[in-house]
Design a protein around this motif. Structure first.
Motif, mmCIF file in Angstrom:
data_model
loop_
_atom_site.group_PDB
_atom_site.id
_atom_site.type_symbol
_atom_site.label_atom_id
_atom_site.label_comp_id
_atom_site.label_asym_id
_atom_site.label_seq_id
_atom_site.Cartn_x
_atom_site.Cartn_y
_atom_site.Cartn_z
ATOM 1 N N ALA A 26 -20.630 -0.855 -10.720
ATOM 2 C CA ALA A 26 -19.195 -0.589 -10.699
ATOM 3 C C ALA A 26 -18.885 0.596 -11.608
ATOM 4 N N GLU A 56 -15.624 3.164 -16.057
ATOM 5 C CA GLU A 56 -14.268 3.240 -16.592
ATOM 6 C C GLU A 56 -13.424 2.031 -16.202
ATOM 7 N N GLN A 57 -13.880 1.280 -15.181
ATOM 8 C CA GLN A 57 -13.117 0.111 -14.739
ATOM 9 C C GLN A 57 -13.068 -0.945 -15.835
ATOM 10 N N GLN A 58 -14.204 -1.202 -16.493
ATOM 11 C CA GLN A 58 -14.209 -2.192 -17.555
ATOM 12 C C GLN A 58 -13.409 -1.692 -18.767
ATOM 13 N N LYS A 91 -10.773 0.191 -18.685
ATOM 14 C CA LYS A 91 -9.354 0.015 -18.364
ATOM 15 C C LYS A 91 -8.929 -1.436 -18.537
ATOM 16 N N LEU A 92 -9.796 -2.359 -18.184
ATOM 17 C CA LEU A 92 -9.487 -3.782 -18.344
ATOM 18 C C LEU A 92 -9.387 -4.148 -19.824
ATOM 19 N N ASN A 131 -3.697 -2.206 -9.592
ATOM 20 C CA ASN A 131 -4.116 -0.842 -9.307
ATOM 21 C C ASN A 131 -4.781 -0.313 -10.574
ATOM 22 N N TYR A 132 -6.072 -0.051 -10.519
ATOM 23 C CA TYR A 132 -6.806 0.362 -11.717
ATOM 24 C C TYR A 132 -6.372 1.731 -12.238
ATOM 25 N N ASP A 133 -5.640 2.475 -11.422
ATOM 26 C CA ASP A 133 -5.127 3.761 -11.878
ATOM 27 C C ASP A 133 -3.739 3.639 -12.506
ATOM 28 N N ARG A 154 -8.263 -6.043 -6.799
ATOM 29 C CA ARG A 154 -7.759 -4.717 -6.452
ATOM 30 C C ARG A 154 -6.819 -4.818 -5.257
ATOM 31 N N MET A 205 -18.662 -8.060 -12.832
ATOM 32 C CA MET A 205 -18.715 -6.937 -11.895
ATOM 33 C C MET A 205 -20.163 -6.510 -11.717
ATOM 34 N N GLU A 213 -2.121 1.501 -15.476
ATOM 35 C CA GLU A 213 -2.341 0.530 -16.544
ATOM 36 C C GLU A 213 -1.258 -0.539 -16.574
#
Length: 325
Positions: free
Chosen positions: A92, A95-97, A99-100, A67-69, A50, A88, A71
């Protein structure tokens, strides 16, 4: 679908994994997996971190700030990567996973190792009881639904029941139920060995292990098949203590599981650890996946380990090895 062989691949195709991206390369799990991958000398390893992160990363790793916000920043970091490893905390943001996984699909990453390092992820009953199963299943299903990547899960088990600092032992069902547990060094070696395999067999006669054999499947590894009672003598030997020096509490796995659920309902998050470990030693359905699944230690070339050696520093060498309240 017909089997793919190296001979069917385009001219110039290289049958090995070179570029690996890892999320959490500075964490308890990711740090040592990263070091094991680098040690093979076969991989370019990129840490996805991050923006603003101050985590210390292993020497030799490439760094991609994201930046996870946004894409596009995730997609850019994953361009050219052949495997994405996600490590992770279970705390955590979920939604982080997601997005990945989305970014990996857009970037065309062929393989994702989702955030699964623990008990058997394909044991639905166990997963439902510890509340983690449905969420993990959701991520695996999502990878398949997107249709751009495949997944590989890692089952390595747990180690629990001993409070070394306070010299307390909680024996469930007299500590006789056996379960699989794996040291972190063994997990690290397993991931590095897995990603060092050939991707496809050469031809119909090639029976060597290949990465494609594990597509959308789980890799089962284990350092020890052991019960709490089996652990007791090594613990006493390594700590130089006798049983009289320890507070021993007897209960059943189901009683401890229920007490963990009650604590969790009251808002005490320590109850989650209690129910998680207790569920792993239910007499009729437990963490002995060696009894029902194929252990892949030999295929991965994993060494035999000495329990005494790893008992000396359990907090750092076993997944989830810590005190239970």
């Amino acid at each position: 679908m017909a089997q793919t062989y190296v001979r069917n691949r385009p001219r110039g195709y290289k049958d090995y994994i070179k570029n690996v991206a890892i999320v959490g390369a500075g964490g308890n799990v990711g740090k040592f997996i990263t070091e094991a991958l680098l040690k093979t000398g076969k991989h370019n390893v990129t840490a996805i971190t991050r923006e603003g992160s101050s985590n210390t990363l292993p020497a030799g790793v490439n760094v991609a700030k994201v930046n996870y916000d946004d894409e596009s920043s995730l997609v850019a970091a994953l361009q050219g990567q052949e495997v994405l490893i996600i490590t992770m905390s279970v705390m955590a943001p979920p939604e982080q996973q997601t997005k990945l996984i989305d970014a990996a699909a857009v970037a065309g990453v062929p393989c994702v190792l989702p955030n699964e390092f623990g008990g058997d992820p394909l044991n639905t009953e166990f997963g439902n009881d510890i509340f983690l199963g449905p969420e993990k299943t959701k991520y695996r299903d999502y990878i398949e639904q997107l249709g751009k990547s495949s997944w590989i899960a890692i089952a390595c088990g747990f180690c629990y029941g001993f409070d070394f600092e306070n010299r307390a032992i909680t024996l469930m069902d007299n500590g006789t139920v056996k379960f699989n547990t794996t040291t972190w060094p063994q997990v690290d070696r397993a991931v590095a060995s897995l990603l060092s395999m050939k991707i496809f067999p050469d031809n119909e006669d090639d029976t060597r292990p290949c990465l494609v054999n594990f597509k959308n499947k789980c890799v089962y590894i284990s350092s020890f098949l052991i019960g709490q009672k089996d652990m007791l003598d090594p613990v006493l030997r390594v700590t130089g203590t006798s049983l009289s020096d320890w507070k021993v509490t007897h209960t059943t796995a189901k009683e401890r599981f229920q007490s963990g659920r009650e604590e969790l309902r009251k808002g005490n998050r320590a109850g989650f650890a209690r129910l998680l470990y207790a569920r792993h030693v239910f007499p009729e359905s437990n963490g002995n996946f060696e009894a029902t699944k194929c252990i892949h230690n030999d295929i991965l070339g994993l060494p035999k380990e000495d329990f005494d050696e790893f008992t000396r520093k359990p907090r750092y060498t076993f997944p989830h090895a810590h005190a239970q309240n």
